[in-house]
Each structure stands twice: as C-alpha cells, then as structure tokens.
Design an enzyme around this catalytic site. Structure first.
Site, PDB file in Angstrom:
ATOM      1  N   GLU A   1      -3.598   7.142  -3.776  1.00  0.00           N
ATOM      2  CA  GLU A   1      -3.708   6.093  -3.155  1.00  0.00           C
ATOM      3  C   GLU A   1      -2.844   5.246  -3.893  1.00  0.00           C
ATOM      4  O   GLU A   1      -3.866   4.922  -4.803  1.00  0.00           O
ATOM      5  CB  GLU A   1      -4.468   6.337  -2.245  1.00  0.00           C
TER       6      GLU A   1
ATOM      7  N   TYR B   1       0.949  -1.061   0.108  1.00  0.00           N
ATOM      8  CA  TYR B   1       0.281   0.169   0.080  1.00  0.00           C
ATOM      9  C   TYR B   1       0.642   1.270   0.034  1.00  0.00           C
ATOM     10  O   TYR B   1       1.533   1.536   0.196  1.00  0.00           O
ATOM     11  CB  TYR B   1      -1.001   0.207   1.032  1.00  0.00           C
TER      12      TYR B   1
END
Ligand code: GDP
Ligand code: MN
Length: 382
Positions: free
Chosen positions: A189, A101
């Site tokens: 993101e 991530y």
C-alpha cells in the site's frame, strides 16, 4: 510480518517506485545529521507499526535545524498507541498538490487479489471504504495472468486521477502488484502517493505486510525482521510460548484452543465490543501459565476488561479455577475486571472453587462476553 515504512520504501524504491530521500535516526543528533544530508524541509516520521501516525502526532515537518531538534526530541521516545518510538525516518518533505491512494490486497470474499486506486489518499482508507466506497476504484486480478496493463489504466481512470499523472500512477500500481505477488505479501500500500507541484508522483508512505507462512521463500525479507523493535507484548507472548495476536480493541480475551478463542472474539464483536487480542493458552492449566496469560493481557494499556473462557477436556475446570485463584491472589490489586466462563470437565466444581472476590463468574459464554463488553465500555480507571 510487517515491514517498517523505511524498509518497505527500500523495497519499493529498488523496484523503481519514486520515494523521497531519507535517512534513519535514533537520536536527535543523528536526526540533525540525517536532515543535513537530505536537505530541509524534512518530515520526521516515527517508525512504529501503527497506522494513523500523522494524526497521533508521530509525524512532524521541520523547516530548519531548530524545528527539527524540537520535532525529533518530541517524537523519539514518545508512546504511539502503546508503542515506544525508537527511531524516526528523516525524509525530504514533499511539496505536494494532491494525495492519492494505491494498494493491493487479497479480496477474501472474491478469493482473488484486488488492486485499488483512490483520489482520496492521505486519509484513513478504511473510512473512505466505509463512507464513500465509490471513491475507490477496484480491479480484481486473475493471479494466473497478473494485473493486466489495461486494468491498471482503467483503475486510475475510474478513480478520476488527473490525466497528467495517470500513466505514472498506473505504472506505480503495476509495480506494486508485481511486488505484492513476488513477495507473497498480504498487503502492499502507498497512502499517500503524493502528486508534486511539478507533476511527479512520490510514495510518501509505504506498507508491505508479508505472509508469515511464505517467509521461508524470501530470506532477504525475513532478515529484515527486527525482534528488538517488535511490539513488546508480542515479544513477551513469544517468551511465554503463547499464540497471541494484538488487536485494536479494549476487551482482553484468554481461552484455550484457537477455535474457542476465535469464537470468543466473534462474540465480543457481536455484542458491540472490540477485542484487544487473541490469546490461546493451549492445553493444561498450571497456575503459572494462567498467571503469565493474565500478566500479558494486563500489560496491554488498552485492555479494560478480560474474558477468560476455558472449555475443559483434558484440562479440568477445578484445576483452572485453582490456577486462577492463585494467579489473581498474587496481585495486590487486580488492575481490571476479569469475567470467567468455565465449561466441560469439572466446570461445576471449578465455578464453586473460583474466588468471586477476585473474578466475576458467569454460567454461559454469552453472559460472560456481555459482562466484559459492558465493563470495557464503561472504561475502567487505569
Ligand atoms: P500515517 O499517518 O501513519 O499513514 O503516515 P503518512 O506517512 O501517510 O503521513 C500522514 C500525512 O502526513 C500525509 O498524508 C501528509 O499529509 C503528511 N505528510 C507526510 N509526509 C509528508 C511530507 O513529506 N511532506 C508533507 N508536506 N506532508 C507529509
Ligand atoms: Mn499513510
């Protein structure tokens, strides 16, 4: 403004972040065409503004044309958490060994941007943050200097990312911060950033949310807004002229004045409920406006109870009450319970006028919110 995955990926790719080959499709035939240009196996991914599409069935892998047809047919037109899927992204499937991530957002309590890396990618990052916060490495950024290269490397190191891809991941994070900053984004993101079996990194998903108040500085990005693909409810709210934000919960909230609506949201949360929306009907209490507000909130399939909270100033409680009676009286059957709290000008009179066969009347905001949270918790039959 939220970009779709395919749009965010274009922005990321132009900035040098590796993304899989992909093409957009609106029909099964287009998907077949897209897959043959991209090459099997492919991932078929619903392009709607919801997270967790994977778990909800909005992402499927296909190894050949037959599987692709089946996947595209299943996903196109499906209802994903209240959004109808109009288009799919057909993308070269990534042969991955690890999911990371990387993200940049605003840390409001620190009043600074924060850059984050985690080796627990591919899953819901909010639950990682709640359950194992130490699994997310964070670097606060001084916006005057930007994210320093040593900070990117430190975040990657602290997250325990495999050394073989560490510098590539640091470089993706640095680029992501530059994009976040340059585009006045609220969130940027990549989850997951996939590590492939041959040791490369690829952005398998992409999120880029922009600050609406800064959109005028980015006409190129503003042009990516697709009203026809916006949430139906938000589009309807725009047509009615309401300030409306759809949220994830099941307690519908209608009020007059942004502060009052925010307070109602906070109270719903305080009593253990989850707000389904923010809806400010503004001043005035014409029956039509009330009917429109109810129509909007009733149209949200996740709403199971409604709090209607009006503080009368110029808006008079008796007028609101008549408006509510008239609006609700027009329904053959009221689909979900409505709890009303009136205060301020002519509130007493209003409470007398309200037809209690149509609504539940509560004298205080706390009681109204509690009642709605309770009813939503029991789950109305819809
Ligand atoms: P989200 O669920 O809406 O966040 O959508 P993502 O794009 O993040 O996909 C969710 C999950 O689907 C990923 O974490 C992967 O496990 C899987 N997935 C997505 N794309 C691919 C792909 O190209 N190849 C493979 N093997 N799995 C994928
Ligand atoms: Mn994702």
């Amino acid at each position: 403004m939220r970009l779709h995955e395919y749009q965010a990926k274009q922005v990321f790719a132009e900035a040098g972040i590796p993304t899989p080959d992909a093409a957009l499709a609106e029909t099964v035939e287009e998907a077949v065409e897209a897959a043959s240009s991209v090459g099997y196996p492919v991932a078929v991914k619903a392009q709607v503004h919801v997270g967790g599409r994977g778990k909800a069935g909005g992402i499927q892998l296909a190894g050949d044309e037959a599987e692709l047809r089946e996947a595209a047919d299943a996903i196109l037109g499906m209802d994903l958490k209240g959004y109808t899927v109009d288009r799919v992204l057909v993308e070269a499937a990534v042969d991955f060994v690890d999911e990371l991530y990387v993200g940049v957002t605003l840390d409001r309590s620190a009043a600074r941007p924060v850059a984050m890396v985690s080796s627990e990618g591919g899953v819901d990052i909010e639950s990682v943050a709640a359950e194992t916060p130490e699994a997310i490495a964070r670097e606060q950024v001084d916006p005057a200097f930007g994210l320093h290269p040593y900070q990117s490397r430190r975040a990657v190191f602290d997250a325990g990312v495999d050394g073989a891809v560490a510098l590539d991941v640091a470089s993706v994070l640095a680029t992501l911060y530059r994009l976040w900053d340059a585009n006045d984004a609220s969130d940027a993101e990549i989850n997951p950033l996939m590590v492939t079996s041959d040791g490369a990194v690829v952005a398998a998903d992409a999120v880029l949310n922009l600050d609406d108040d800064a959109l005028f500085r980015h006409p190129d990005l503003a042009a990516l807004s697709e009203t026809s693909y916006e949430d139906d409810l938000e589009r309807k709210a725009g047509e009615y002229g309401f300030d409306y934000v759809r949220l994830d919960g099941n307690v519908g909230i209608i009020g007059n004045g942004a502060g009052l609506v925010m307070t109602t949201l906070d109270l719903v949360d305080h009593y253990g409920g989850e707000p389904a929306n923010f809806l400010d009907v503004g001043g005035g209490a014409k029956a039509e406006r009330i009917a429109n507000a109810l129509d909007l909130v009733f149209s949200d399939p996740s709403v199971e109870a409604v709090v209607f909270n009006i503080f009368g100033g110029i808006t008079r409680g008796d007028e609101v009450a008549r408006g509510l009676n008239e609006a609700l009286g027009a329904f053959d059957e009221i689909p979900i319970p409505v709890v009303v709290r009136l205060a301020g000008t002519n509130a007493e009179e209003g409470m007398q006028i309200l037809d209690t066969s149509l609504v539940q009347v509560e004298a205080t905001l706390e009681a109204a919110v509690k009642a709605a949270v309770e009813m939503a918790g029991q789950g109305a039959d819809r």
